[in-house]
Every structure is written in structure tokens, then in C-alpha cells.
Motif scaffolding. Structure first.
Motif, short mmCIF file in Angstrom:
data_model
loop_
_atom_site.label_atom_id
_atom_site.label_comp_id
_atom_site.label_asym_id
_atom_site.label_seq_id
_atom_site.Cartn_x
_atom_site.Cartn_y
_atom_site.Cartn_z
N ASN A 1 0.82 -1.21 0.00
CA ASN A 1 0.00 0.00 0.00
C ASN A 1 0.85 1.26 0.00
O ASN A 1 0.33 2.37 0.09
N ARG A 2 2.17 1.07 -0.10
CA ARG A 2 3.05 2.24 -0.14
C ARG A 2 4.30 1.91 -0.93
O ARG A 2 5.06 1.00 -0.57
N LEU B 1 2.51 9.29 -1.52
CA LEU B 1 1.67 8.89 -0.40
C LEU B 1 2.54 8.58 0.81
O LEU B 1 3.40 7.69 0.76
N ARG C 1 2.79 7.43 4.83
CA ARG C 1 2.07 6.70 5.87
C ARG C 1 2.97 6.57 7.08
O ARG C 1 4.14 6.20 6.96
N SER C 2 2.42 6.88 8.23
CA SER C 2 3.15 6.72 9.48
C SER C 2 2.17 6.29 10.57
O SER C 2 0.95 6.44 10.42
N VAL C 3 2.70 5.75 11.66
CA VAL C 3 1.87 5.25 12.75
C VAL C 3 2.60 5.50 14.06
O VAL C 3 3.84 5.54 14.10
N ASP D 1 7.49 5.56 10.05
CA ASP D 1 6.91 5.29 8.73
C ASP D 1 6.58 3.81 8.62
O ASP D 1 7.31 2.95 9.13
N ALA E 1 4.66 0.54 6.08
CA ALA E 1 4.14 0.04 4.81
C ALA E 1 3.56 -1.35 5.05
O ALA E 1 4.14 -2.15 5.79
N ASN E 2 2.42 -1.62 4.44
CA ASN E 2 1.82 -2.96 4.47
C ASN E 2 2.25 -3.69 3.21
O ASN E 2 2.05 -3.18 2.10
N ASP F 1 -5.80 -2.92 3.34
CA ASP F 1 -5.85 -1.60 2.72
C ASP F 1 -6.55 -1.75 1.38
O ASP F 1 -6.32 -2.71 0.67
#
Length: 480
Positions: A176-177, A183, A185-187, A206, A208-209, A301
Motif C-alpha cells: 500500500n506504499r 503517499l 504513511r506513518s503510525v 513510517d 508500509a503494508n 488496505d
């Protein structure tokens, strides 16, 4: 009237140049799937503006010297005694100031253009940590097709199986990244034994799936542990892989078997089962960034990219990926297909466009500055005809006369270059944020641009100075 006529001709030429430069600028479009329409056409507003500026320029730069000329001492003017003495006595007239300004601006543009060109060359040579040559990708979303999370997982598996069955494909994966994509993505994660930043309950990282085969597809080495597999399904134990930078920062390099938790300390534990080599994540110029990989099967995702690698031409894989998605479900919209070099073109878009556009304006400004320098030196020669004739009649060598005339032009070049270097140095600090892998203050760029500009400016002043040595002493004396 003469000044307005000249300014109007200049305006017409300027509109023509603007038309060509506008078409040149529009040709630079970011490599993104969304079409961008940029209207830089020449319309009534542009023409009206050009006409107004041309008339204003002709009036101002024609009226000021006309008023000045009307205040001339008539007796001295009739005797032709004033013009040469005034030109010789005034070292910094308005003409000289304007030429210095032109040289300063053009030198700044040339230095900045040189930095962008060097940055683009350096950026293309940066090691991103993954395969850049043999990978293609296709991005699609299942939202429009009305898929549930379970149905989306089955679709991804079916597409992967169909792509992997192609004889030209060596590896394939879904994520998904994509690295270095637009794009981000971070968590927030809680890491056992690691204190979060001040005033924060968790540490941002950061993420990524990815599906199994991601690292093999991008040729990213697994330094420790294992890759994801079919055993890492929805109801399996939550696992993750971290980059080497994350392992070093959070666990001093010993990450295998450690746990992290999404959100605060109360989240479910996720076990680290592998450590992957570092890759560029957000930008080409960044250092090693901590990165977290989790199985796509465990965190669904609905907007993903399928990537495939090949030993042949990656451009041919775009049709393979598009055909595989459509074969599984033709109702799934495909946003774009591209190769990895095309994808990385987005990162190089800013330095590439900056180098091209600023170089064009820099060359144009340099030509204008050299024309101005030529005009000033030529005007000085025309007003000193009697003086130069006397010097030659008294035995002055042509080389000394040439040097004497060129000193005035070189003085303007030197002043403009010094100011240009100062302003260019100040401008490189904000530009350093978009320049990759170079020292914005490296003297080599300034020396190369300065030498090139000085050479062109030297020729612009040498031509009228050399012409001064061809003055016929008898003709210049008879003018009196």
C-alpha cells in the motif's frame, strides 16, 4: 518618439520569446496520473500588459534623458566640449548602475541553474537501496468495485498468482506504499525499552503494508530473521519487519524477538521477526530512516500497488499487470501503470525542471547583460573619439588604448560579479532543501559560472574596445 518605437519593437520580441518559453515550461509536467492543464497562452491580458510595459519603458527611459539633454549648456554643446568630459568624470552613471544590476541578476540565475544541474546529476546517482531498473507497478483501488476487506484480500491473492505465473516475471508483491512515492504513511508505536519524544506517549514511524515477496521483488536484502509468509495470516500472531535504521535506533541493532505496540502501551504486541536493509523512504536526500513493515494480510488496505520484477524490459510488464487485474475483475479501476524509473522521475522533477527553466532565464539574462555592457563601452568609445585620436597621434600603442577602454567595462563586470556572488550565496540556503547530495556553497560551482560569465562579458567589452584602436587620428581631430 524614438524611444517608444524601440521599446515597442522590444515588446514585440518579448512577446515572441514569452510564447516560446511558455510552451517550454508547459512541457514540464510532473509524472503523476492526474492530468494537469496549465494555461500559459498569450491572450488579450498578456498583450495589454506587454503593450503597457513597452509604452511605459519608452516614455520613462526616453523622457528622462530628453529632459536632461534640454538642460545642456548650449555654448559648450556647440563646441563639443561637454560629452566626453562628463563621461570620463562620472564613473557611476545610471547606465553603469543598470549594467551592474543586469550582471548581478544574470550571475545569480546562472549559479542557481548550475546548482540544479549538479543536483540532478547527483540525484540520479544516489543509491536508493532497491532495484530501480527491472521493476514495474500498477496502482488500483477496490473501493469503486464495492469489495469488502475479505474480498479485497482474495482479489490481491488472485492477481498475484496470475502475475507470478507469467514467464517474464521473476517476483511479485502487493503493497500500500511504494518507496519514494507521494503517499506518506506513518503510525504511532510504543516500543518496549525506548522512551518516546517529550510530550508524546508514542513514537512516530513510517509504515508500509506488504505481501510476501516484497523484498525479493525490489531486491532489498533481509539482514536478519525471515520474510513474511502464508503463516502470517489474519488470525496469526502479529509480526513485523523493521529496517536496519529502526533496529539501531530503538534496540541498538538487536531487534529480533522484540515487541512494539500500535498506539500507546496498551496496544496488542507485535513481534519483530526480521531486519531489512535501509532504503530511501520519502526523499532522495534523506538519511537512513526507521521503517516498519507489516503483513498486508494483517492490516487490510483498499488502495494498493502490485509490483513485479523481470530480467527483461520492465515497460512490457505494465501491460502484464494491467491484464492480470482486468482478468480477475474488469470492474476494478486501474489508476496508473509505470516502471520504477518513471516512478522515480517524480523525485527528479523539481531539480530537472529547475535546471531547465532557470538555465533558460539565466542564459537570456546573461545575453541582456552582455548587450548592455557592449552598449556602455561602445558609447564610451564614441564620446572619447577625440581623446583616443590624440593618444594615437602621439604614439600610444593600440594595446594600451584597448586596455584603457576595457578597464571601464571590466570595472562594471567585477562589481556585478561580486554582488552576484553575494546574492547567490544568500539564495542557496533556502534552495539547499530541494538540492540532493551537493554542497550548495561549494566554490567549484561559483568558479565555473564566474569564469564562463567573465569570458562572455570580456568579449562583449573587447569588441568595442578593439574598435577604438582603429580611430583615424586625423579624422577625429578634424571634427573640431
Amino acid at each position: 518618439v524614438e524611444s517608444v518605437l524601440l521599446a515597442s519593437i522590444g515588446g514585440v520580441v518579448g512577446v515572441g520569446l514569452a510564447y516560446g518559453l511558455a510552451r517550454f515550461i508547459v512541457s514540464f509536467k510532473p509524472p503523476i496520473p492526474v492530468p494537469i492543464a496549465i494555461d500559459l497562452g498569450i491572450d488579450v491580458r498578456v498583450l495589454t500588459f506587454a503593450l503597457g510595459i513597452s509604452l511605459l519603458t519608452g516614455l520613462v527611459f526616453g523622457l528622462v534623458p530628453a529632459i536632461k539633454a534640454s538642460r545642456t549648456n548650449l555654448v559648450s554643446a556647440l563646441k563639443n566640449e561637454v560629452s566626453a568630459l562628463r563621461v570620463i568624470g562620472r564613473r557611476w552613471s545610471l547606465r553603469n548602475v543598470l549594467v551592474v544590476g543586469q550582471i548581478t541578476i544574470s550571475l545569480v540565475l546562472m549559479v542557481v541553474a548550475g546548482l540544479f544541474v549538479k543536483s540532478m546529476r547527483t540525484a540520479s546517482e544516489i543509491d536508493v537501496g532497491f532495484d530501480m531498473d527491472q521493476v514495474a507497478m500498477a496502482t488500483f483501488s477496490v473501493d469503486a468495485a464495492g469489495y469488502t476487506e475479505e474480498q479485497a484480500g482474495a482479489l490481491y491473492t488472485a492477481v498475484l498468482e496470475r502475475v507470478a505465473a507469467e514467464p517474464t516475471v521473476t517476483n511479485a508483491a502487493v503493497t500500500n506504499r511504494v518507496p519514494l512515492g507521494a503517499l506518506l504513511r506513518s503510525v504511532d508505536v510504543s516500543i518496549d525499552g525506548f522512551e518516546p519524544p517529550p510530550n508524546r506517549e508514542a513514537t512516530e514511524i513510517d509504515i508500509a503494508n506488504i505481501s510476501p515477496g516484497y523484498f525479493a521483488t525490489l531486491n532489498v536484502p533481509l539482514l536478519e530473521g525471515r520474510d513474511f509468509g502464508i503463516q502470517d495470516a489474519d488470525r496469526a500472531q502479529a509480526v513485523a519487519i523493521v529496517s536496519r535504521a529502526a533496529a539501531v535506533r530503538f534496540w541498538n541493532g538487536d531487534a529480533l524477538g522484540r515487541t512494539i505496540r500500535f498506539g500507546g502501551p496498551g496496544g496488542d504486541p507485535i513481534t519483530i521477526v526480521g531486519v531489512a536493509a535501509d532504503t530511501k523512504v520519502r526523499t532522495l536526500g534523506e538519511g537512513a530512516r526507521p521503517y516498519l513493515y507489516v503483513p498486508l494480510a494483517q492490516v487490510r488496505d483498499r488502495f494498493v500497488t502490485i509490483m513485479a520484477s523481470t530480467r527483461g524490459d520492465p515497460a512490457a510488464l505494465r501491460d502484464v499487470l494491467r491484464g492480470a487485474i482486468s482478468a480477475v475483475d474488469a470492474s476494478v479501476p486501474i489508476q496508473e501503470t509505470k516502471t520504477m524509473p518513471q516512478h522515480l522521475g517524480l523525485m527528479l522533477f523539481v531539480p530537472r525542471m529547475g535546471a531547465a527553466v532557470i538555465s533558460a532565464f539565466g542564459v537570456l539574462a546573461m545575453l541582456l547583460a552582455c548587450l548592455g555592457l557592449y552598449g556602455v563601452v561602445a558609447f564610451a568609445v564614441s564620446t572619447r573619439t577625440r581623446e583616443l585620436g590624440i593618444r594615437l597621434a602621439l604614439g600610444a600603442q593600440p594595446g594600451r588604448v584597448t586596455g584603457m577602454v576595457m578597464r571601464e567595462g571590466l570595472r562594471l563586470v567585477g562589481a556585478g560579479m561580486i554582488l552576484g556572488m553575494v546574492f547567490a550565496t544568500a539564495l542557496t540556503f533556502p534552495l539547499s532543501r530541494v538540492l540532493y547530495g551537493i554542497d550548495a556553497l561549494a566554490p567549484s560551482n561559483y568558479l565555473v559560472v564566474g569564469a564562463a560569465f567573465f569570458g562572455v562579458a570580456f568579449l562583449a567589452g573587447f569588441v568595442p574596445a578593439r574598435r577604438a584602436t582603429r580611430v583615424d587620428p586625423m579624422l577625429s581631430l578634424r571634427q573640431e
